[in-house]
Design a protein around this motif. Sequence first.
Motif, PDB file in Angstrom:
ATOM      1  N   MET A   1      -5.453   4.651  -6.824  1.00 39.40           N
ATOM      2  CA  MET A   1      -5.536   3.439  -7.632  1.00 39.40           C
ATOM      3  C   MET A   1      -5.787   2.194  -6.778  1.00 39.40           C
ATOM      4  O   MET A   1      -6.390   1.234  -7.253  1.00 39.40           O
ATOM      5  N   ILE A   2      -5.339   2.211  -5.524  1.00 43.18           N
ATOM      6  CA  ILE A   2      -5.685   1.106  -4.616  1.00 43.18           C
ATOM      7  C   ILE A   2      -7.198   1.041  -4.448  1.00 43.18           C
ATOM      8  O   ILE A   2      -7.809  -0.028  -4.546  1.00 43.18           O
TER       9      ILE A   2
ATOM     10  N   LEU B   1     -13.558   5.413  -2.664  1.00 42.68           N
ATOM     11  CA  LEU B   1     -12.997   6.042  -3.853  1.00 42.68           C
ATOM     12  C   LEU B   1     -13.315   7.535  -3.898  1.00 42.68           C
ATOM     13  O   LEU B   1     -12.424   8.362  -4.146  1.00 42.68           O
ATOM     14  N   VAL B   2     -14.567   7.886  -3.655  1.00 47.13           N
ATOM     15  CA  VAL B   2     -14.970   9.297  -3.731  1.00 47.13           C
ATOM     16  C   VAL B   2     -14.176  10.146  -2.749  1.00 47.13           C
ATOM     17  O   VAL B   2     -13.659  11.223  -3.097  1.00 47.13           O
ATOM     18  N   MET B   3     -14.043   9.688  -1.516  1.00 46.42           N
ATOM     19  CA  MET B   3     -13.321  10.473  -0.516  1.00 46.42           C
ATOM     20  C   MET B   3     -11.818  10.490  -0.785  1.00 46.42           C
ATOM     21  O   MET B   3     -11.138  11.468  -0.446  1.00 46.42           O
TER      22      MET B   3
ATOM     23  N   SER C   1       3.634  -2.251  -2.993  1.00 43.14           N
ATOM     24  CA  SER C   1       3.186  -1.232  -2.035  1.00 43.14           C
ATOM     25  C   SER C   1       4.358  -0.459  -1.448  1.00 43.14           C
ATOM     26  O   SER C   1       4.189   0.681  -1.006  1.00 43.14           O
ATOM     27  N   ALA C   2       5.559  -1.042  -1.457  1.00 42.27           N
ATOM     28  CA  ALA C   2       6.751  -0.350  -0.979  1.00 42.27           C
ATOM     29  C   ALA C   2       7.466   0.406  -2.090  1.00 42.27           C
ATOM     30  O   ALA C   2       8.042   1.469  -1.851  1.00 42.27           O
TER      31      ALA C   2
ATOM     32  N   GLY D   1      -4.939  -3.174  -4.730  1.00 42.95           N
ATOM     33  CA  GLY D   1      -6.353  -3.158  -4.360  1.00 42.95           C
ATOM     34  C   GLY D   1      -7.122  -4.336  -4.936  1.00 42.95           C
ATOM     35  O   GLY D   1      -7.936  -4.958  -4.247  1.00 42.95           O
ATOM     36  N   TYR D   2      -6.847  -4.654  -6.203  1.00 39.91           N
ATOM     37  CA  TYR D   2      -7.607  -5.720  -6.867  1.00 39.91           C
ATOM     38  C   TYR D   2      -7.368  -7.066  -6.203  1.00 39.91           C
ATOM     39  O   TYR D   2      -8.314  -7.803  -5.898  1.00 39.91           O
TER      40      TYR D   2
END
Length: 481
Positions: free
Chosen positions: A159-160, A311-313, A133-134, A40-41
Amino acid sequence: MQGFSREPGTHGPVDQVPPEGLRKIYRWAALIAVGGFLFGYDTGVVSGALLFITRDFRLSAAEQGTIVSVLLVGAMVGALLAGRLADAIGRRKAVALEGAVFIVGTAIAATAPTYWQLLAGRVLLGLAVGAASATVPVYLSEISPTAIRGRVLSANQLMITVGILVSYLIDLAFSGSGDWRLMFALGAVPASVLTLCALLVLPESLPWLVRKGRWTQAHEVLALVLPKDEAERVATGLRHRDGGHAPRPGWRTLLGPKVRPALIVGVTMAVIQQFGGINTIIYYAPTIIEKTGLSASNSIFYSVFIGVINLVMTIVATRLIDRAGRRTLLLVSLAGMAVLVGLLGLSFIAGWNSELSLLCMILYIAAYAGGLGPIFWVLVGEVFPPSVRALGSSTATTTNWICNFAVSQAFLPLAAAIGQGETFLVFAAICLCGLLFVARFVPETKDRSFEEVDAALQARFGRSGPAGDDTGRRARDRSRI
């Protein structure tokens, strides 16, 4: 671990892991999911950094686009190689190596004196992002007891989204100084944590040790989460069942009739996740916000707002996934996405109130993050047989990155050719097709061992499970519910 869940043929399967063992598994999951954070970062930080990179290097529009898209190209290659790597050297060492590539790519990008060296750093980061990611979903799947597997696998997507949000906050924090090098450089901190934890803290995957015939290490891993006597009993049962060293599976195995249903589900869900329009909706978010006249017209600030919703969802989905189930959340998510992106398209075509467009866009993102976003990564870790799980995850993840790249390249030309609103209607149609595919071919995987998941998959694709397998027959019956 799959060895900790109910597996037909195991001598005395482990039904429950003691609370202390579960706490260890959650800690391992949190540490390995740092790979998701880096995913994600490093995909998100460039959105703010690019404003200042363009100024310093005087980039053309094409060069700006390449800085962004070259990471996707690297990710395709990294995801494709990850399965073979994880099968050859083990999940733990593969993750440690991926963390090291993150560190090197970050160092090159943060110190790059020229455009071409920055590009090289972004390619390395792409390789690491794609490989992680894999690999991360495979490791999470293989350390997870059945009852908590959904929550553990959801840690990756969670975490993504945390990584994306943190990257936006870092961009916002340094937007005043324009220090894009520091924006990139801070990614070395979680990369170092991932590498050190993989080498020093995390255990190897139990299924991988069993397939390699490393029984002493397999017993040691079991002893970390089970009482001594129980660990000995399970280790003995696994050795009697699995015997010796298993041959390394090849790509042809994925196309065999037994594995093909899992491959179809993994690859199709990868296509649907990307061609459902999520990245292009986020791309158009600042334009829609600007039309409403709201003060949040600054793109970096608005990215933070989007990141919070995402993030919340995702947290909501993580809480529900082992209660409501994967299939239910997928159906609700895709139905909501189809309706909302369809309404968004109509709002562009008919010139409706821009506040309604904004509402549709926000609810669409919420629908995606509450279902399809995290559950794709969960299914990747659940539907493939243990012997080809890394290879299957690699294939599905590579497909996901290819589709990501294709959508990012095709969206603007398509919107110019047929119109923005009409393009969103295309996304709505794809979400609807995804809804129909899930309804017909994707079974529930909650609270099921791999044997039960496989039997349900075979039934949905019109194939019979193993002859005489009562578990398979029960799973096929349940799959029709």
